[in-house]
Each structure stands twice: as structure tokens, then as C-alpha cells.
Design an enzyme around this catalytic site. Sequence first.
Site, PDB file in Angstrom:
ATOM      1  CG  ASP A 298     -22.156   7.775  23.901  1.00 16.02           C
ATOM      2  OD1 ASP A 298     -23.311   7.857  23.444  1.00 16.02           O
ATOM      3  OD2 ASP A 298     -21.662   6.723  24.379  1.00 16.02           O
TER       4      ASP A 298
ATOM      5  CG  HIS B 242     -22.484   3.418  20.438  1.00 15.09           C
ATOM      6  ND1 HIS B 242     -21.748   4.576  20.499  1.00 15.09           N
ATOM      7  CD2 HIS B 242     -23.328   3.438  21.514  1.00 15.09           C
ATOM      8  CE1 HIS B 242     -22.105   5.299  21.558  1.00 15.09           C
ATOM      9  NE2 HIS B 242     -23.066   4.613  22.196  1.00 15.09           N
TER      10      HIS B 242
ATOM     11  CG  HIS C 225     -25.998   7.488  19.837  1.00 11.82           C
ATOM     12  ND1 HIS C 225     -26.623   6.249  19.842  1.00 11.82           N
ATOM     13  CD2 HIS C 225     -25.396   7.608  21.061  1.00 11.82           C
ATOM     14  CE1 HIS C 225     -26.411   5.666  21.010  1.00 11.82           C
ATOM     15  NE2 HIS C 225     -25.661   6.462  21.765  1.00 11.82           N
TER      16      HIS C 225
ATOM     17  NE  ARG D 261     -29.585  -3.792  27.307  1.00 11.71           N
ATOM     18  CZ  ARG D 261     -28.875  -3.162  26.388  1.00 11.71           C
ATOM     19  NH1 ARG D 261     -29.488  -2.638  25.332  1.00 11.71           N
ATOM     20  NH2 ARG D 261     -27.567  -3.066  26.506  1.00 11.71           N
TER      21      ARG D 261
END
Length: 752
Positions: A683, A733, A681, A743
Site C-alpha cells: 500500500d 499482502h 501488493h 464483500r
Amino acid sequence: MNSSLMVTQSRADCRAAGEAQRTDSTAPFRNHSMAACASARFPSRWTPSLEKLLVVTVATKETDGFRRFMRSAKHFNYTVKVLGRGQKWNGGDYMSAPGGGQKVRLLKAALEKMKTQDKIILFIDSYDVIFTSGPEELLKKFQQARHKVVFSSESLIWPDRHLEDKHPHVREGNRFLGSGGFVGYLPNIKEMVADWTGEDNDSDQLFFTKIYIDPAKRKAINITLDSKCRLFQNLHGALDEVVLKFEDRRVRARNLLYDTLPVIIHGNGPTKLQINYLGNYIPNTWTFENGCTLCHEELRPLTALKESEYPLVVIGIFIQQPTPFVTVFFERLLKLQYPKNRLKLFIYNQETHHERQVSSFLKDHGSLYQDVKFIGPEEEMDGVASRNLGFDMCRKDKDCEYFFSLDIEVVLKNENTLKILIEQNLPIVAPMITRAGRLWSNFWGALSVDGYYARSEDYVDIVQGRRVGVWNVPYVSSVYLVKADLLRSELTEYELFNSHILDPDMAYCHNIRSKGIFMYVTNMHTFGRILSTENYQTGHLHNDLWQIFENPVDWQDRYIHENYTYIMKDKLIETPCPDVYWFPLFSDVASNHIVEEMEHYGKWSGGGNVDNRIQGGYENVPTVDIHMNQINFEKEWHKMLLEYIAPITEKMYPGYYTKCASPLNFVVRYKPDEQPLLAPHHDASTFTINIALNSKGIDYQGGGCRFLRYDCSIEAPRKGWALMHPGRLTHYHEGLPTTAGVRYIAVSFVDP
């Protein structure tokens, strides 16, 4: 022919002129004949030898003021005779009521034993007196007065105002007599005190005043006043007239009204604080050229002692309101460079909010100290009582040599603070601490008329470090060291902190001042600062996270990576992929607290496309997350971006300046059974901040970020390190799969 013979022969020639023209002894000479006569009696070039001068004072005990007086006398090589040592003072409290007759009785008895007729006696108070110059100047000015006895003068009449009209008028200067200082020949002073038959608590001022206003006695003894303050400066009624005069490596007091430099300064009546202020500089205590000249005298060095020989100290720790960074306070206490087996702790905690931090410290480290006394909220003891009790714990402990009072909001950065204060060897001494970015400190340089804060002339210079030394001040708070001997002698009253009208710290300092005990503050080292407790909220799990506005320096110390400040200087910024920058940002504590705060809040999004938290209600690339505004952390996060991200952005992307506008700031959680990864995607940002909040290999397996256009991956993000990369167009990314554990990352879409 010697000078004394010349004076004797000249007297006969003057008698006729004196008989022909009688004048008041306080008036100026009215014609040449009388002036010539005066010159004959006191030749202008003749000054009595220094050996003839004897300073006489009364001091029944050695107070801080007396020691200051003696230091100034020694500085100028005066010979001092002290009367009344070890005797009980019966002269009354003549600061507020007439008294002091005991001084006259002691003086009279001492003079009767003296036989040298040409001896010159300087009789002065000592507790509130400082010499500003030497005996040469004093004798010269005495000789120039052309009288046998010279009294100090005052602009205010005391203690009997009804006697005002009987005082001789003077052409210029103060009209009224001050009994705190006079100088004269031994026979004349003997004659003056010969008729004393009063009680010890009778007024010495009234006794000498009645002699002075009696024309016959005044003439017979040959008395005058130092009306223009050339010899004596009484401060009462003259505070606006007296200023410091800094000369070459020397400090004097100057009377602005008469443009004179007095030899002796007397803080008579209610001017004790002003004489203390002047004593910080006079005589040559502090100069611009040499700084503090007394700060290294009469020290108590600890370096030669074995640890077992160190003075035993009771540290009183007081927690009276919700305070940020309490855990850090105890971490610093542990780092204090002082043998812990020579320390006893008295911990008072009024706040249930801090019970966890205190009990954790005592459980883990309490056994390191020789003894610990703890008073918790359940005992319902108020703050005043706790401070009185802390002092009494030291007072009654025969081994206790010092009480170190330490409020929880004090940030002691200097690990040697306690050693430094002990070595100063002062009755009460505080390390100067300030509030970051403000002029607020833990001492007052002066007091207002009603006993509250007033700014002294040197306050700002001391706080900002332009004047460095050890300063006699009227008020200290928050952190200070007290000698236990003082608690057992002068400060035996249990309720030192009690008052119906004053705060406990003000009541304590008032009681100290009333006993003539000096309080000092030192700024010779950097000691630390004091926290702001304003607006400290306790509704979160880790409330310190919200302190970036109120206590920014402490927030940075706690939450920003220790290497952040070296980023630019030491090139700690890495470039793992094109136009992707990687640098240390958060401490481990910050990373842990943010994760724990989010888990404590617990309302994670479901990771679906429908998201009512954002404008439009639809998320193209959903994650399991919690937004910063959900925990009311949006303003604090934006402040963090401005302070710590914007400078790096402007360095790495030259010509681009950001205000860090960011509608989306959130923490993402990746779990194998929840949302393990994020599809490729872009940002919705000009640039993105991605901060790793935990560690690969310890907290989770897998994970990382891959930039598809460059086929470049960061597979092992470092905890607390931030990735900064463009959000649109170039940096397509994806989030790589988390295969085990959990995480966490914090993300900001900046400048959408």
C-alpha cells in the site's frame, strides 16, 4: 419588678423631656435625655416574648408562592394567620397598577376580633415573600427600632410621585414607605387601619403612605421606616444591593449598601424572578454543606404502585425541523421505563423527511400504547397549533394526569426520566439536558429586561453539576412534565403558545410566569442531552453519518462499536499477524449505513488501471470502489481517523504520531463475477486501515487478507472490526478470493 412595670414607671419620668424637645419620629434621637427616654420605653435588654408575635397575611388561594412562604414560616416556627382563604380576589393587579385595598379590609376586620393589647402583629404579603430568619431576631430588631410600628422601606416612591416632598427625610437609607410588610403593636395597628373605608381595588400603599406623611398621625401611631433594611428587604429598586450570603449550613440575603441581614425578603413589583432565585437557597433550601434540603420532601413515590395504578401520561412528541438520529429517538422512547398501557402518544410531525421513521415506529410499536394520535405534514398544522392541541388533548381527557412534552431533538439517556419527574410532584418540572461540550441547556436561570435569556449567577454551576438540586427557573423548553390539574385550573386558555412577538416556548413560559406558577428544572440525575440541528443536511440516504462534527457524542453512540472504549483498558486489540492489529471500530449500524450509502450513490469504479479520480490518473492496484470524497464524506472520515484511529496507532506503534493525512479513503466491493480478489501488493501508506463492513458466512463466502512475508491470513474478518498494518516494505499482502455473495471493506492509506 417585671419588665412591663419598669416600662410603665419610666414613662412618667420621660414626659417632661418629651414635651421640652419635640422631634420628628423618624429622626435619630438628638440628646441624652431623649435617648434615655427611648431606652426607658424600649429597654435594650427587653425583647417581647415570642408568644406575643402573630404573623398575619392575605392569601385568597394557595399558589406556589404561598406554599413557599408557608414553608419558610414553618422552618422558623412562626405562627401564621391567613386571611381571605377561598375568597375571590378583588384587589386588582397591583403589580402594574395601584390596588391591594382588599388586604386592608381583611386586616381591619381580623384585628377588631383581637383583644390582647400587647400582641405584636407582623403583616406581610405571602405570594412573593420569604423568611430568612426566626422570630427572635425579628422581635429584637423591632425592639431596637424603638417605635410602635415599623414599615418596610423602598428607594422608589409609588404610586403617587407627587407626594415625594412630603416624606420625612432620613439621615441614611430608604426614604419611602413600602406597604408589603410592617410590624407593630396591636393597638397601634388597629388605630392605623381604623379609618379605612376604601374599595378593595384601592391602593393600600397610598393609604398607608398618606398616614405616614401626615406628621400628626405618624407621631400618634408612632410609625417609622426600616430604612436600612434590617427587618424588611423590598427587592424593587434594590436588585443590585442584595446578594446571597452563605454561612455555616445557612443561607441569608445580605444588603450590600447598608451591610444588613434582613429578616424578610419581599419580591415586590417586577422582581418575582429574583425572589424565585433567592428562594432556591433561602431559607437553607440549598447549602454547600447539605446540598438540596427540600428535594426529597412532598414526593409522589411510584414504587408501591401496581403498573395498572400508574398515572396516565400523554406524551407529546414534536418534530418541527429536520433532525438527526430520529430513529434512535424512537428506540429510546421504547426503552422508557413506564407501563406503555399507561401512556398515550400525541405525535406531531411537520417534516416529510421524517415520515418514514415515524410511520415505521407506529407500524411496529404503536399498538403497545393505550392510544396514539398522529398529525402529519399533510394536515398543514403549524408548530404553535400542535402544542396547543397537545395540551388540550390532555386537558379534556379526564384520565390524563400529566402531559410530557418531548421535542424530537431531545436525547433521553435516562430510562427512568418520566418516573423521576412524576415523583418530584411539582406543577411543571423539566429534566436538565445540555448540548454536549457547551453551556447551552433547556432552561434559563434569569431573564433580561426585555424577557430574553440572561445568565444567572448560578447557571454555570448548575449546568456543570457543581450545584445539584431542583431549581425554580423562569424558562424551560424541549422536555418538561406538566400536571394535568394545572391545565384544567390555572391554564385553561387554549392558546398558551401564541404570541405576535415571542417564540412559542417563550410565550408559553411568559404565560406560566404571569399566573404565578413555578417552573422547575432538576439536575439531580443525569438525564441526557439535546442535539444540534444546525447544518443538518438531508440530501443523503443516511444523513446521520455526517453528524460527527455537529453531534459527536451521538455519532459515537450510533456508529462506534460498543466495545471500542474498552480497547486499551481490557486489551481488546488482537495481533493475528506480526505488527497487524485487529480491534472493534464500527457498530453494525455504521457498517450497514456506509455500505447502503455507497450502493445508493452507485457509481462504482470499473476496477481498471486508468483512474481519473487520483493524481496522475493511473492506479497500479485497482479495485472496484467508491472514494469517500465522491459522496462528500472526506472531512467526516478524516475526523473519524483522528478521533478513533490515531490514539490506537500511537499506542501500538510507540513513538509514531500521526495526523491521519490520507489522500485515499474508499470502500471496496468484491464480487465473484466482478472483482473477487486483489493481487499481492504494497500500500502507498505508512499504515493502512482495513475495516470489514459485512459478515463472512452471512453476506459472502471466501475473502480475507493474507500477508505473504509471514504466510499469515485473516480469513474471517469480523464485521465492524478494523485491521491496522504497515503499508510499505514489510507487509506485502493480497485480498483472498470472494467465492459467493458480496464483500465490502473500507480502506484508508494513512500518511503516504
